[in-house]
Scaffold this motif. Structure first.
Motif, PDB file in Angstrom:
ATOM      1  N   ARG A 124       1.269  -1.613   0.208  1.00 46.10           N
ATOM      2  CA  ARG A 124      -0.390  -0.144   0.136  1.00 46.10           C
ATOM      3  C   ARG A 124       1.082   1.304   0.135  1.00 46.10           C
ATOM      4  O   ARG A 124       2.276   1.387  -0.070  1.00 46.10           O
ATOM      5  CB  ARG A 124      -0.462  -0.130   1.351  1.00 46.10           C
ATOM      6  CG  ARG A 124      -2.076  -1.518   1.717  1.00 46.10           C
ATOM      7  CD  ARG A 124      -2.578  -1.580   2.752  1.00 46.10           C
ATOM      8  NE  ARG A 124      -1.358  -1.903   3.716  1.00 46.10           N
ATOM      9  CZ  ARG A 124      -1.405  -1.813   4.865  1.00 46.10           C
ATOM     10  NH1 ARG A 124      -2.113  -1.991   5.445  1.00 46.10           N
ATOM     11  NH2 ARG A 124       0.017  -2.221   6.076  1.00 46.10           N
ATOM     12  N   THR A 174       0.522   3.423   2.360  1.00 51.18           N
ATOM     13  CA  THR A 174       1.485   4.071   4.071  1.00 51.18           C
ATOM     14  C   THR A 174       2.243   2.867   4.175  1.00 51.18           C
ATOM     15  O   THR A 174       3.699   2.820   4.428  1.00 51.18           O
ATOM     16  CB  THR A 174       0.126   3.655   4.971  1.00 51.18           C
ATOM     17  OG1 THR A 174      -0.322   2.311   5.040  1.00 51.18           O
ATOM     18  CG2 THR A 174      -0.338   5.062   4.603  1.00 51.18           C
ATOM     19  N   ASP A 175       3.214   1.403   3.339  1.00 49.79           N
ATOM     20  CA  ASP A 175       4.261   0.533   3.046  1.00 49.79           C
ATOM     21  C   ASP A 175       5.287   1.144   2.926  1.00 49.79           C
ATOM     22  O   ASP A 175       6.323   0.709   2.955  1.00 49.79           O
ATOM     23  CB  ASP A 175       3.492  -0.554   3.326  1.00 49.79           C
ATOM     24  CG  ASP A 175       2.569  -1.401   2.735  1.00 49.79           C
ATOM     25  OD1 ASP A 175       2.194  -1.115   4.995  1.00 49.79           O
ATOM     26  OD2 ASP A 175       1.930  -1.828   2.140  1.00 49.79           O
ATOM     27  N   ALA A 215       2.668   9.237   3.780  1.00 52.87           N
ATOM     28  CA  ALA A 215       1.839   9.094   4.154  1.00 52.87           C
ATOM     29  C   ALA A 215       0.756   8.369   5.399  1.00 52.87           C
ATOM     30  O   ALA A 215       0.245   7.959   5.567  1.00 52.87           O
ATOM     31  CB  ALA A 215       0.727   7.770   2.492  1.00 52.87           C
ATOM     32  N   ALA A 216       1.973   7.292   6.089  1.00 48.30           N
ATOM     33  CA  ALA A 216       1.699   6.543   7.258  1.00 48.30           C
ATOM     34  C   ALA A 216       1.106   7.445   7.701  1.00 48.30           C
ATOM     35  O   ALA A 216       0.259   7.079   8.728  1.00 48.30           O
ATOM     36  CB  ALA A 216       3.381   5.430   7.214  1.00 48.30           C
ATOM     37  N   ALA A 243      -1.634   8.790   7.530  1.00 47.99           N
ATOM     38  CA  ALA A 243      -2.575   8.103   7.896  1.00 47.99           C
ATOM     39  C   ALA A 243      -2.964   7.582   9.732  1.00 47.99           C
ATOM     40  O   ALA A 243      -4.247   7.630  10.423  1.00 47.99           O
ATOM     41  CB  ALA A 243      -2.524   6.533   8.081  1.00 47.99           C
ATOM     42  N   GLU A 244      -1.801   7.813  10.368  1.00 50.48           N
ATOM     43  CA  GLU A 244      -1.691   7.763  12.106  1.00 50.48           C
ATOM     44  C   GLU A 244      -2.636   8.856  11.909  1.00 50.48           C
ATOM     45  O   GLU A 244      -3.032   9.079  13.393  1.00 50.48           O
ATOM     46  CB  GLU A 244      -0.668   7.861  12.002  1.00 50.48           C
ATOM     47  CG  GLU A 244       0.543   8.115  13.521  1.00 50.48           C
ATOM     48  CD  GLU A 244       1.257   7.213  13.978  1.00 50.48           C
ATOM     49  OE1 GLU A 244       1.646   7.558  15.875  1.00 50.48           O
ATOM     50  OE2 GLU A 244       2.459   7.340  13.459  1.00 50.48           O
ATOM     51  N   HIS A 265      -9.482   1.888   9.729  1.00 48.28           N
ATOM     52  CA  HIS A 265      -9.151   2.269   9.307  1.00 48.28           C
ATOM     53  C   HIS A 265      -7.233   2.385   9.827  1.00 48.28           C
ATOM     54  O   HIS A 265      -6.758   2.299   8.865  1.00 48.28           O
ATOM     55  CB  HIS A 265      -8.964   4.412   9.194  1.00 48.28           C
ATOM     56  CG  HIS A 265      -8.059   5.394   8.605  1.00 48.28           C
ATOM     57  ND1 HIS A 265      -8.167   5.188   7.384  1.00 48.28           N
ATOM     58  CD2 HIS A 265      -7.337   5.705   8.606  1.00 48.28           C
ATOM     59  CE1 HIS A 265      -7.376   6.071   6.652  1.00 48.28           C
ATOM     60  NE2 HIS A 265      -6.925   6.722   7.183  1.00 48.28           N
ATOM     61  N   TRP A 266      -7.656   2.037  10.750  1.00 49.56           N
ATOM     62  CA  TRP A 266      -6.300   1.914  11.244  1.00 49.56           C
ATOM     63  C   TRP A 266      -5.528   0.785  10.705  1.00 49.56           C
ATOM     64  O   TRP A 266      -4.684   0.213  10.231  1.00 49.56           O
ATOM     65  CB  TRP A 266      -6.350   1.777  12.695  1.00 49.56           C
ATOM     66  CG  TRP A 266      -5.228   1.187  13.537  1.00 49.56           C
ATOM     67  CD1 TRP A 266      -3.485   1.026  12.972  1.00 49.56           C
ATOM     68  CD2 TRP A 266      -4.264   1.471  15.108  1.00 49.56           C
ATOM     69  NE1 TRP A 266      -2.505   0.594  13.674  1.00 49.56           N
ATOM     70  CE2 TRP A 266      -3.000   1.305  14.948  1.00 49.56           C
ATOM     71  CE3 TRP A 266      -5.588   1.594  16.330  1.00 49.56           C
ATOM     72  CZ2 TRP A 266      -2.831   1.108  15.986  1.00 49.56           C
ATOM     73  CZ3 TRP A 266      -4.636   1.227  17.598  1.00 49.56           C
ATOM     74  CH2 TRP A 266      -3.771   1.024  17.735  1.00 49.56           C
ATOM     75  N   LYS A 322      -7.021  -0.690   8.349  1.00 51.59           N
ATOM     76  CA  LYS A 322      -6.683  -0.996   6.914  1.00 51.59           C
ATOM     77  C   LYS A 322      -5.563   0.285   6.368  1.00 51.59           C
ATOM     78  O   LYS A 322      -5.059  -0.959   5.169  1.00 51.59           O
ATOM     79  CB  LYS A 322      -7.738  -0.290   5.950  1.00 51.59           C
ATOM     80  CG  LYS A 322      -8.994  -0.657   6.158  1.00 51.59           C
ATOM     81  CD  LYS A 322      -8.970  -2.324   5.400  1.00 51.59           C
ATOM     82  CE  LYS A 322     -10.860  -2.578   5.093  1.00 51.59           C
ATOM     83  NZ  LYS A 322     -10.485  -3.803   3.722  1.00 51.59           N
ATOM     84  N   SER A 323      -4.715   0.646   7.376  1.00 53.22           N
ATOM     85  CA  SER A 323      -3.637   1.620   6.485  1.00 53.22           C
ATOM     86  C   SER A 323      -2.940   1.114   7.024  1.00 53.22           C
ATOM     87  O   SER A 323      -1.940   1.728   6.413  1.00 53.22           O
ATOM     88  CB  SER A 323      -4.779   2.924   6.621  1.00 53.22           C
ATOM     89  OG  SER A 323      -4.478   3.267   7.560  1.00 53.22           O
ATOM     90  N   LEU A 324      -2.104   0.630   8.313  1.00 52.78           N
ATOM     91  CA  LEU A 324      -1.046   0.562   9.049  1.00 52.78           C
ATOM     92  C   LEU A 324      -1.256  -0.439   9.479  1.00 52.78           C
ATOM     93  O   LEU A 324       0.041  -0.855   9.717  1.00 52.78           O
ATOM     94  CB  LEU A 324      -1.130   1.597  10.879  1.00 52.78           C
ATOM     95  CG  LEU A 324      -1.070   3.036  10.139  1.00 52.78           C
ATOM     96  CD1 LEU A 324      -1.792   3.437  11.419  1.00 52.78           C
ATOM     97  CD2 LEU A 324      -0.270   3.845   9.089  1.00 52.78           C
TER      98      LEU A 324
END
Length: 349
Positions: A40, A42-43, A48-49, A52-53, A109-110, A112-114
């Motif tokens: 992703r 965020t990876d 981006a990470a 998202a945080e 969201h956590w 899915k994204s992190l």
């Protein structure tokens, strides 16, 4: 001829050929395995990470604000009259909804994204695991904690703890604040009805003459009180306990009465409050003399002392004994013959 007349041989051959074909076909398919992992944004992008945080932390913050808002609403807008109670319930419920919704969206969201997005395959194993397998499981759990990033993301950890700590207060505070409140259940043993109280139509308060009621008539009834008293909060509270359904039947149709002598010339009066959970009982069927509660379909027979003939209710409706005064108006002879509403611990009958 004997072989051609044997019906089992061709069938057996077909079944064997079919099974062989299925096995051969299965051998041609291989396990595709886990698809290639696609990272992703965020990876691969630290910015981006971080973004998202911050979003997750903001959502947890919104949850905390919702919990605080519900507590403020609970104390700042206490229930009172109808409008005050409606406003208090609305604001308190909105605060709880925002608090719980913030936690839910933040968690999704956590994840899915992190959190780790890798797909894993675990081979099936016996139920009882060996010490080595348990050690591997603990290692995997620790790895999952590490993948979630909660250890190195202090902001998220603090936001999560804050939101989760505040939300239970929206439930605990109202429960704790009700301790020591008014638990006097004896209030359900008595209503506004007393000897000589005239019966009036609900809601206009017009008095009821027995001569004006024809067979089959149904009326929603309240105690007759001065007009100015009907505007008070006390009246609204007490009216809720004193509401009555009045029915005029052919006296010959009355098979029995819950309270002997409680009716007048075929006119009977029963509490409208269902003895199951307190819903308003008001659906009358003239041919069967059955009174239906719309909430859970408890059915009472008005011609037989309002006894339960169907549904979850366990007690007949309390009867209001009535007669007429010197002017022909219907009046109560006394209060209900038993406590109104559902059962409670202290109720003796």
């Amino acid at each position: 001829m004997s072989e051609n007349n044997n019906p089992t041989t061709p069938s057996t051959d077909v079944d064997a050929a079919h099974e062989a074909g299925v096995v051969a076909q299965a051998d041609r398919f291989t396990d595709p395995g886990v698809p290639e992992h696609k990272p992703r944004l965020t990876d691969t992008d630290p910015q981006a990470a971080k973004r998202a945080e911050r979003i997750v932390a903001a959502l947890f913050g919104i949850s905390a604000l919702g919990a605080i808002g519900s507590l403020v609403a609970y104390f700042a807008f206490p229930p009172g009259g109808t409008a005050e109670t409606r406003l208090s319930t609305l604001l308190f419920g909105l605060g709880m909804a925002v608090s719980l919704l913030g936690i839910g969206i933040a968690a999704v969201h956590w994840a899915k994204s992190l959190m780790s997005a890798h797909e894993y395959v675990d081979d099936r194993h016996p139920i009882e695991s060996s010490p080595e397998v348990r050690e591997v499981a603990i290692t995997a759990l620790n790895q999952g904690v590490a993948d979630s990033g909660i250890a190195r993301r202090g902001l998220l950890k603090g936001a999560l703890v804050g939101a989760m700590a505040l939300f239970p207060l929206t439930i605990a505070v109202p429960l704790i604040s009700s301790v020591g409140g008014d638990w006097n259940v004896d209030k359900f043993r008595h209503t506004l009805w007393q000897r000589g109280t005239r019966l009036a139509y609900d809601p206009n308060g017009r008095l009821i003459r027995a001569a004006d009621l024809t067979i089959g008539s149904v009326a929603h009834v309240i105690p007759d009180v001065p007009a100015e008293e009907r505007l008070t909060h006390h009246w609204i509270t007490e009216k809720a306990k004193a509401v009555v359904l009045l029915v005029r039947m052919n006296p010959d149709d009355i098979r029995s009465e819950q309270r002997p002598g409680g009716s007048y010339d075929g006119i009977v009066a029963y509490s409208k409050i269902c003895t199951h959970v307190g819903c308003p009982v008001a659906l009358y069927e003239q041919q069967t003399h059955h009174l239906l509660c719309p909430c859970h379909q408890s059915t009472f027979d008005i011609a037989d002392g309002a006894k339960v003939v169907f549904g979850p209710a366990k007690r007949p409706l309390p009867q209001l004994p009535i007669t007429v005064d010197d002017e022909g108006y219907l009046v109560a002879e006394d209060d209900f013959d038993q406590p109104i509403g559902p059962s409670y611990w202290e109720r003796l009958k």
